[in-house]
Design a protein around this motif. Structure first.
Motif, PDB file in Angstrom:
ATOM      1  N   ASP A   8     -33.469   9.870  53.904  1.00  0.00           N
ATOM      2  CA  ASP A   8     -33.040   9.509  52.547  1.00  0.00           C
ATOM      3  C   ASP A   8     -31.560   9.123  52.611  1.00  0.00           C
ATOM      4  O   ASP A   8     -30.981   9.016  53.707  1.00  0.00           O
ATOM      5  CB  ASP A   8     -33.274  10.678  51.577  1.00  0.00           C
ATOM      6  CG  ASP A   8     -32.654  11.979  52.071  1.00  0.00           C
ATOM      7  OD1 ASP A   8     -31.703  11.916  52.880  1.00  0.00           O
ATOM      8  OD2 ASP A   8     -33.116  13.056  51.665  1.00  0.00           O
ATOM      9  N   GLY A   9     -30.951   8.983  51.435  1.00  0.00           N
ATOM     10  CA  GLY A   9     -29.571   8.529  51.401  1.00  0.00           C
ATOM     11  C   GLY A   9     -28.596   9.553  51.970  1.00  0.00           C
ATOM     12  O   GLY A   9     -27.690   9.217  52.745  1.00  0.00           O
ATOM     13  N   ALA A  10     -28.788  10.812  51.585  1.00  0.00           N
ATOM     14  CA  ALA A  10     -27.854  11.839  52.044  1.00  0.00           C
ATOM     15  C   ALA A  10     -27.904  11.986  53.563  1.00  0.00           C
ATOM     16  O   ALA A  10     -26.865  12.090  54.223  1.00  0.00           O
ATOM     17  CB  ALA A  10     -28.176  13.175  51.370  1.00  0.00           C
ATOM     18  N   ASN A  56     -26.198   9.152  55.230  1.00  0.00           N
ATOM     19  CA  ASN A  56     -24.740   9.308  55.182  1.00  0.00           C
ATOM     20  C   ASN A  56     -24.254  10.417  56.112  1.00  0.00           C
ATOM     21  O   ASN A  56     -23.182  10.312  56.711  1.00  0.00           O
ATOM     22  CB  ASN A  56     -24.282   9.581  53.741  1.00  0.00           C
ATOM     23  CG  ASN A  56     -24.258   8.303  52.916  1.00  0.00           C
ATOM     24  OD1 ASN A  56     -24.086   7.210  53.461  1.00  0.00           O
ATOM     25  ND2 ASN A  56     -24.429   8.431  51.613  1.00  0.00           N
ATOM     26  N   PHE A  62     -20.617   8.527  44.734  1.00  0.00           N
ATOM     27  CA  PHE A  62     -21.716   9.462  44.978  1.00  0.00           C
ATOM     28  C   PHE A  62     -22.314   9.161  46.344  1.00  0.00           C
ATOM     29  O   PHE A  62     -22.704   8.018  46.621  1.00  0.00           O
ATOM     30  CB  PHE A  62     -22.809   9.350  43.904  1.00  0.00           C
ATOM     31  CG  PHE A  62     -23.870  10.403  44.075  1.00  0.00           C
ATOM     32  CD1 PHE A  62     -23.647  11.710  43.651  1.00  0.00           C
ATOM     33  CD2 PHE A  62     -25.066  10.116  44.696  1.00  0.00           C
ATOM     34  CE1 PHE A  62     -24.601  12.699  43.845  1.00  0.00           C
ATOM     35  CE2 PHE A  62     -26.034  11.093  44.893  1.00  0.00           C
ATOM     36  CZ  PHE A  62     -25.800  12.387  44.460  1.00  0.00           C
ATOM     37  N   HIS A  63     -22.366  10.187  47.199  1.00  0.00           N
ATOM     38  CA  HIS A  63     -22.881   9.960  48.552  1.00  0.00           C
ATOM     39  C   HIS A  63     -23.989  10.918  48.942  1.00  0.00           C
ATOM     40  O   HIS A  63     -24.505  10.834  50.057  1.00  0.00           O
ATOM     41  CB  HIS A  63     -21.731  10.034  49.562  1.00  0.00           C
ATOM     42  CG  HIS A  63     -20.685   8.979  49.336  1.00  0.00           C
ATOM     43  ND1 HIS A  63     -20.941   7.640  49.456  1.00  0.00           N
ATOM     44  CD2 HIS A  63     -19.384   9.071  48.946  1.00  0.00           C
ATOM     45  CE1 HIS A  63     -19.851   6.935  49.185  1.00  0.00           C
ATOM     46  NE2 HIS A  63     -18.898   7.777  48.855  1.00  0.00           N
ATOM     47  N   GLY A  64     -24.361  11.861  48.054  1.00  0.00           N
ATOM     48  CA  GLY A  64     -25.469  12.748  48.371  1.00  0.00           C
ATOM     49  C   GLY A  64     -25.148  14.187  48.045  1.00  0.00           C
ATOM     50  O   GLY A  64     -24.069  14.512  47.540  1.00  0.00           O
ATOM     51  N   GLU A  97     -18.729   2.828  48.271  1.00  0.00           N
ATOM     52  CA  GLU A  97     -19.801   1.954  47.772  1.00  0.00           C
ATOM     53  C   GLU A  97     -19.158   0.668  47.248  1.00  0.00           C
ATOM     54  O   GLU A  97     -18.053   0.710  46.706  1.00  0.00           O
ATOM     55  CB  GLU A  97     -20.524   2.607  46.592  1.00  0.00           C
ATOM     56  CG  GLU A  97     -21.193   3.923  46.883  1.00  0.00           C
ATOM     57  CD  GLU A  97     -21.237   4.807  45.637  1.00  0.00           C
ATOM     58  OE1 GLU A  97     -22.225   4.728  44.887  1.00  0.00           O
ATOM     59  OE2 GLU A  97     -20.281   5.573  45.399  1.00  0.00           O
ATOM     60  N   GLU A 121     -24.237   5.799  40.870  1.00  0.00           N
ATOM     61  CA  GLU A 121     -24.278   7.026  40.071  1.00  0.00           C
ATOM     62  C   GLU A 121     -22.956   7.258  39.342  1.00  0.00           C
ATOM     63  O   GLU A 121     -22.911   7.948  38.335  1.00  0.00           O
ATOM     64  CB  GLU A 121     -24.592   8.246  40.959  1.00  0.00           C
ATOM     65  CG  GLU A 121     -25.936   8.173  41.656  1.00  0.00           C
ATOM     66  CD  GLU A 121     -27.073   7.889  40.701  1.00  0.00           C
ATOM     67  OE1 GLU A 121     -27.245   8.664  39.752  1.00  0.00           O
ATOM     68  OE2 GLU A 121     -27.778   6.893  40.906  1.00  0.00           O
ATOM     69  N   ASP A 147     -21.599   2.589  51.955  1.00  0.00           N
ATOM     70  CA  ASP A 147     -22.824   3.257  51.519  1.00  0.00           C
ATOM     71  C   ASP A 147     -23.619   2.270  50.669  1.00  0.00           C
ATOM     72  O   ASP A 147     -23.277   1.997  49.520  1.00  0.00           O
ATOM     73  CB  ASP A 147     -22.426   4.506  50.712  1.00  0.00           C
ATOM     74  CG  ASP A 147     -23.624   5.267  50.154  1.00  0.00           C
ATOM     75  OD1 ASP A 147     -24.718   4.678  50.069  1.00  0.00           O
ATOM     76  OD2 ASP A 147     -23.454   6.445  49.785  1.00  0.00           O
ATOM     77  N   VAL A 181     -26.799   2.737  49.995  1.00  0.00           N
ATOM     78  CA  VAL A 181     -28.032   3.461  49.652  1.00  0.00           C
ATOM     79  C   VAL A 181     -28.631   2.927  48.350  1.00  0.00           C
ATOM     80  O   VAL A 181     -29.843   2.714  48.253  1.00  0.00           O
ATOM     81  CB  VAL A 181     -27.740   4.976  49.568  1.00  0.00           C
ATOM     82  CG1 VAL A 181     -28.868   5.731  48.878  1.00  0.00           C
ATOM     83  CG2 VAL A 181     -27.519   5.541  50.966  1.00  0.00           C
ATOM     84  N   GLN A 182     -27.793   2.688  47.357  1.00  0.00           N
ATOM     85  CA  GLN A 182     -28.303   2.190  46.071  1.00  0.00           C
ATOM     86  C   GLN A 182     -28.212   0.661  45.977  1.00  0.00           C
ATOM     87  O   GLN A 182     -29.025   0.021  45.321  1.00  0.00           O
ATOM     88  CB  GLN A 182     -27.519   2.823  44.911  1.00  0.00           C
ATOM     89  CG  GLN A 182     -28.076   2.472  43.563  1.00  0.00           C
ATOM     90  CD  GLN A 182     -27.760   3.479  42.463  1.00  0.00           C
ATOM     91  OE1 GLN A 182     -27.810   3.146  41.309  1.00  0.00           O
ATOM     92  NE2 GLN A 182     -27.435   4.717  42.799  1.00  0.00           N
ATOM     93  N   LYS A 230     -33.047   4.495  49.634  1.00  0.00           N
ATOM     94  CA  LYS A 230     -33.795   4.174  48.409  1.00  0.00           C
ATOM     95  C   LYS A 230     -34.866   3.080  48.539  1.00  0.00           C
ATOM     96  O   LYS A 230     -36.034   3.376  48.691  1.00  0.00           O
ATOM     97  CB  LYS A 230     -32.800   3.813  47.310  1.00  0.00           C
ATOM     98  CG  LYS A 230     -32.010   5.033  46.797  1.00  0.00           C
ATOM     99  CD  LYS A 230     -31.261   4.703  45.561  1.00  0.00           C
ATOM    100  CE  LYS A 230     -30.359   5.814  45.036  1.00  0.00           C
ATOM    101  NZ  LYS A 230     -31.050   6.859  44.316  1.00  0.00           N
TER     102      LYS A 230
HETATM  103  C1  LIG Z   1     -24.758   5.434  46.792  1.00  0.00           C
HETATM  104  C2  LIG Z   1     -25.628   6.614  47.064  1.00  0.00           C
HETATM  105  N1  LIG Z   1     -25.487   7.278  48.207  1.00  0.00           N
HETATM  106  C3  LIG Z   1     -26.255   8.333  48.511  1.00  0.00           C
HETATM  107  C4  LIG Z   1     -27.202   8.791  47.634  1.00  0.00           C
HETATM  108  C5  LIG Z   1     -28.054   9.976  47.987  1.00  0.00           C
HETATM  109  O1  LIG Z   1     -29.325   9.528  48.270  1.00  0.00           O
HETATM  110  P1  LIG Z   1     -30.564  10.551  48.312  1.00  0.00           P
HETATM  111  O2  LIG Z   1     -30.743  11.055  46.910  1.00  0.00           O
HETATM  112  O3  LIG Z   1     -31.703   9.719  48.791  1.00  0.00           O
HETATM  113  O4  LIG Z   1     -30.195  11.628  49.262  1.00  0.00           O
HETATM  114  C6  LIG Z   1     -27.394   8.130  46.406  1.00  0.00           C
HETATM  115  C7  LIG Z   1     -28.391   8.594  45.445  1.00  0.00           C
HETATM  116  O5  LIG Z   1     -28.389   8.259  44.278  1.00  0.00           O
HETATM  117  C8  LIG Z   1     -26.582   7.001  46.120  1.00  0.00           C
HETATM  118  O6  LIG Z   1     -26.711   6.343  44.976  1.00  0.00           O
END
Ligand SMILES: Cc1ncc(COP(=O)(O)O)c(C=O)c1O
Length: 431
Positions: A135-137, A140, A168-170, A220, A225, A253, A255-256, A282
């Motif tokens: 996942d994102g966390a 990262n 937001f990174h997790g 980001e 978030e 990052d 992720v989003q 994501k």
């Molecule tokens: C930019 C960003 N990084 C990391 C994450 C964390 O991802 P996850 O919820 O899949 O661990 C999110 C989640 O919203 C995010 O938006």
């Protein structure tokens, strides 16, 4: 009856009116009736009590237990970029699940290697190497460990990071610490104290924060978030230059923002900077859990055997889904179509800014958009939209986030705009 905008949503059997209730099939639903109660009793309460229960999805539509279609302009927090129930992804998952589900990383499987090759290609990074996470966390986390490994190879104290306020990174401890939202830190303090946060819009502060002890700047391109806040090119260039000057890594990052959400495959591709490392999660597998940390240059070979790992990373089923996602986006020209849809949605939101109560501005990129409000009523607007079978979310007290699938139709955009206009008026009337 609640208004659904009076139009149609793409569903499994052609088009259906949002909110047009269908009778629940006999015998179905009695167990589900109390689902939120059962959830409240048995799941840890990390999220607010869920507001609705969905049983099926197709395209932009999510269907509730009564068969009502809801327009999904949130995509499970930026995940189902190809819509629900995408045929090619479903087929890839089914085929791979029937063939081979898991081996661990002690062995190699075709879907993971093929996905790493595709990611390198869409990034245009010949020497890219990929670490697959869940996942994102966890993507990262891998990036942070890459940066530490890369930094410590230069000097044992080169372990600090710079990140942006509002980011937001997790939620794991390292990614929580990188997240620039102190309220989220407090319940878990003390944290390790290795991250310096600077304002998201101050290139000079960023330059000043990066020192020889910095192993990475993590940011980001659009803070999702954090309220759908684009980071300026000046800040991105300052980050790139500071990293170069201090032999630190620039980690973006994605992720989003990745997988077409903001326009290109990755948001940085519309900016003047090229990072050393990106993370993606994501939307990569359109709903199956996956994350990836992708590096090029020296960062790509920072890890040595034993430095990092995870049992499920590179899982054949999730990787097969991600391969199908990338293939579908390429073969169906989805990135170009999404840019056209974005223009229509932005124009519609700008019209609301002219005409509708509370609407003050529009921000974001591609199909990651925020409607700025002139009062802290975003949660009320979210609820009013929900009553009108439109799913959006209050990403800040005064910002409503819209993130429809990249495959959203023009008609669905118009329906959503109508429901949003009605919702803004309803909230204004209630005040
Ligand atoms: C930019 C960003 N990084 C990391 C994450 C964390 O991802 P996850 O919820 O899949 O661990 C999110 C989640 O919203 C995010 O938006």
């Amino acid at each position: 009856m609640r208004s659904g905008g009076g139009g149609a949503v793409s569903g499994s059997s052609g088009t259906v009116a949002p909110g047009a209730g269908h009778d629940r099939p006999a015998g179905l639903g009695s167990r589900n009736e109390n689902l939120t109660g059962r959830a409240a009793e048995r799941l840890m309460s990390t999220y607010p009590v869920p507001k609705a229960e969905f049983v099926r999805g197709k395209g932009t539509a999510l269907f509730d237990v009564d068969g009502n279609p809801h327009l999904d302009f949130l995509c499970g927090l930026g995940v189902t970029n190809l819509g629900h129930g995408h045929a090619a992804v479903t087929a890839a998952v089914a085929e791979q699940a029937a063939t081979l589900v898991h081996t661990s990383n002690l062995f190699v499987t075709e879907p993971a290697v093929a996905l790493a090759e595709r990611l390198a290609r869409i990034l245009g990074w010949d020497d890219a190497r990929v670490f697959f996470a869940q996942d994102g966390a966890t993507a990262n986390e891998a990036a942070i460990k890459v940066a530490r490994r890369h930094g410590k190879a230069q000097h044992p104290d080169k372990v600090r990071m710079v990140a942006l306020e509002g980011s937001f990174h997790g939620r794991t401890l390292a990614t929580l610490e990188a997240t620039g939202q102190p309220a989220k830190h407090e319940p878990f303090a003390p944290l390790a104290g290795y991250v310096d946060h600077v304002p998201y819009d101050d290139p000079d502060a960023l330059r000043a924060a990066v020192t020889d002890q910095t192993c990475a700047v993590l940011l980001e391109v659009v803070q999702g978030e954090g309220g759908v806040r684009p980071v300026s090119d000046e800040v991105l260039v300052a980050a790139r230059e500071a990293c170069d000057a201090h032999r630190a890594l620039l980690i973006v990052d994605e992720v989003q923002t990745g997988i077409g959400r903001t326009g290109p495959w990755f948001a940085f591709q519309d900016t003047p900077v090229v990072p050393d490392v990106i993370t993606v999660a994501k939307a990569l597998a359109n709903g199956l859990p996956i994350g990836a940390c992708i590096a090029h240059g020296p960062a790509a070979t920072a890890f040595q055997p034993g430095d990092h790992g995870t049992t499920f990373g590179g899982n054949p089923v999730t990787c097969a889904a991600a391969n199908a996602v990338i293939d579908a986006i390429e073969s169906d020209g989805i990135l170009a179509a999404a840019r056209t849809r974005s223009r229509r949605l932005v124009e519609g939101l700008e019209a609301l800014v002219d005409d509708a109560p509370f609407a003050r501005g529009v921000r974001g990129r591609g199909l990651l958009l925020g409607l700025e409000l002139d009062a802290p009523v975003a949660a009320e607007v979210e609820s009013a939209c929900r009553e009108r079978f439109l799913i959006v979310n209050a990403v800040a007290p005064d910002v409503v986030r819209l993130a429809p699938p990249l495959t959203v139709t023009r008609q669905e955009i118009d329906l959503a705009l109508a429901a949003l206009a009605e919702s803004l008026s309803a909230v204004a009337e209630a005040h």
